[in-house]
Scaffold this motif. Structure first.
Motif, PDB file in Angstrom:
ATOM      1  N   SER A 176       5.053   7.445   0.681  1.00  0.00           N
ATOM      2  CA  SER A 176       5.427   6.353   1.575  1.00  0.00           C
ATOM      3  C   SER A 176       4.788   5.064   1.087  1.00  0.00           C
ATOM      4  CB  SER A 176       4.959   6.660   2.999  1.00  0.00           C
ATOM      5  OG  SER A 176       5.359   5.642   3.902  1.00  0.00           O
ATOM      6  N   CYS A 177       5.363   3.954   1.510  1.00  0.00           N
ATOM      7  CA  CYS A 177       4.766   2.656   1.206  1.00  0.00           C
ATOM      8  C   CYS A 177       5.026   1.700   2.364  1.00  0.00           C
ATOM      9  CB  CYS A 177       5.290   2.076  -0.096  1.00  0.00           C
ATOM     10  SG  CYS A 177       7.066   1.801  -0.163  1.00  0.00           S
ATOM     11  N   TRP A 198       3.511  -5.501  -6.229  1.00  0.00           N
ATOM     12  CA  TRP A 198       4.958  -5.618  -6.139  1.00  0.00           C
ATOM     13  C   TRP A 198       5.476  -5.052  -4.824  1.00  0.00           C
ATOM     14  CZ3 TRP A 198       6.861  -8.878  -9.487  1.00  0.00           C
ATOM     15  CH2 TRP A 198       6.201  -9.053 -10.699  1.00  0.00           C
ATOM     16  N   ALA A 199       6.718  -5.372  -4.526  1.00  0.00           N
ATOM     17  CA  ALA A 199       7.304  -5.034  -3.236  1.00  0.00           C
ATOM     18  C   ALA A 199       7.539  -3.536  -3.083  1.00  0.00           C
ATOM     19  CB  ALA A 199       8.618  -5.778  -3.042  1.00  0.00           C
ATOM     20  N   CYS A 200       7.431  -3.086  -1.869  1.00  0.00           N
ATOM     21  CA  CYS A 200       7.747  -1.715  -1.483  1.00  0.00           C
ATOM     22  C   CYS A 200       9.269  -1.555  -1.480  1.00  0.00           C
ATOM     23  CB  CYS A 200       7.166  -1.489  -0.093  1.00  0.00           C
ATOM     24  SG  CYS A 200       7.342   0.138   0.589  1.00  0.00           S
ATOM     25  N   ILE A 241       0.845  -1.195   0.000  1.00  0.00           N
ATOM     26  CA  ILE A 241       0.000   0.000   0.000  1.00  0.00           C
ATOM     27  C   ILE A 241       0.881   1.245   0.000  1.00  0.00           C
ATOM     28  CG2 ILE A 241      -1.812   1.290   1.173  1.00  0.00           C
ATOM     29  CD1 ILE A 241      -2.750  -1.379   0.067  1.00  0.00           C
ATOM     30  N   TYR A 242       0.539   2.175  -0.860  1.00  0.00           N
ATOM     31  CA  TYR A 242       1.280   3.425  -1.021  1.00  0.00           C
ATOM     32  C   TYR A 242       0.403   4.610  -0.623  1.00  0.00           C
ATOM     33  CZ  TYR A 242       4.780   1.056  -3.906  1.00  0.00           C
ATOM     34  OH  TYR A 242       5.783   0.239  -4.360  1.00  0.00           O
ATOM     35  N   LEU A 266       7.946  -3.720   6.530  1.00  0.00           N
ATOM     36  CA  LEU A 266       8.862  -2.854   5.794  1.00  0.00           C
ATOM     37  C   LEU A 266       8.119  -1.599   5.371  1.00  0.00           C
ATOM     38  CD1 LEU A 266      10.705  -5.382   3.456  1.00  0.00           C
ATOM     39  CD2 LEU A 266      11.637  -4.246   5.471  1.00  0.00           C
ATOM     40  N   SER A 267       8.767  -0.480   5.538  1.00  0.00           N
ATOM     41  CA  SER A 267       8.165   0.782   5.117  1.00  0.00           C
ATOM     42  C   SER A 267       9.255   1.723   4.624  1.00  0.00           C
ATOM     43  CB  SER A 267       7.384   1.424   6.257  1.00  0.00           C
ATOM     44  OG  SER A 267       8.206   1.676   7.372  1.00  0.00           O
TER      45      SER A 267
END
Length: 128
Positions: free
Chosen positions: A49-50, A101-103, A34-35, A57-58
């Motif tokens: 931010s994500c 997809w991955a942050c 989520i972004y 993980l952020s």
């Protein structure tokens, strides 16, 4: 049908705080990053931010690092953006979006077109 619904926007004085919420439904929340994006008048939409699907993980754009905190409650399928130390430069419409997809730490430069789902946006106005 997938939905992302933002809430928590409003008018705040410089130095103040707000917390945005993004409630998800209609898709497998645990499989998506989520972004938070924002778009100021006359400017392009930019990643802020994500947070990873697992919530561990952020990443943040440099412009908000140390002031904004992203978090998630997977049981509630909701992502939050705590915004402290707001400045007039933070004035924008804030959107949440989902991407399978991955942050990563390139959150600021990620293309909005990569997102699969979008919320409708919520206005943040910071007065000086």
């Amino acid at each position: 049908e997938a939905h992302l619904v933002e809430s928590g926007g409003g008018l705040v004085q410089a130095g103040g705080s707000l917390r945005l919420s993004c409630a998800a439904s209609g898709f497998s929340f645990n499989d998506y990053t989520i972004y938070w994006f924002r778009q100021a008048p006359g400017k392009e939409r930019e990643g802020v931010s994500c947070i990873s699907s697992t919530g561990d993980l952020s990443y943040y754009a440099d412009s908000v690092k140390g002031r904004f905190t992203i978090s998630s409650d997977n049981a509630k399928k909701t992502v939050y953006l705590q915004m402290n130390g707001l400045t007039p430069e933070d004035t924008a419409v804030y959107y949440c979006a989902a991407d399978p997809w991955a942050c990563s730490d390139s959150v600021h430069s990620i293309a909005p077109s990569a997102m699969v789902y979008w919320g409708q946006g919520t206005q943040i106005t910071v007065s000086s």
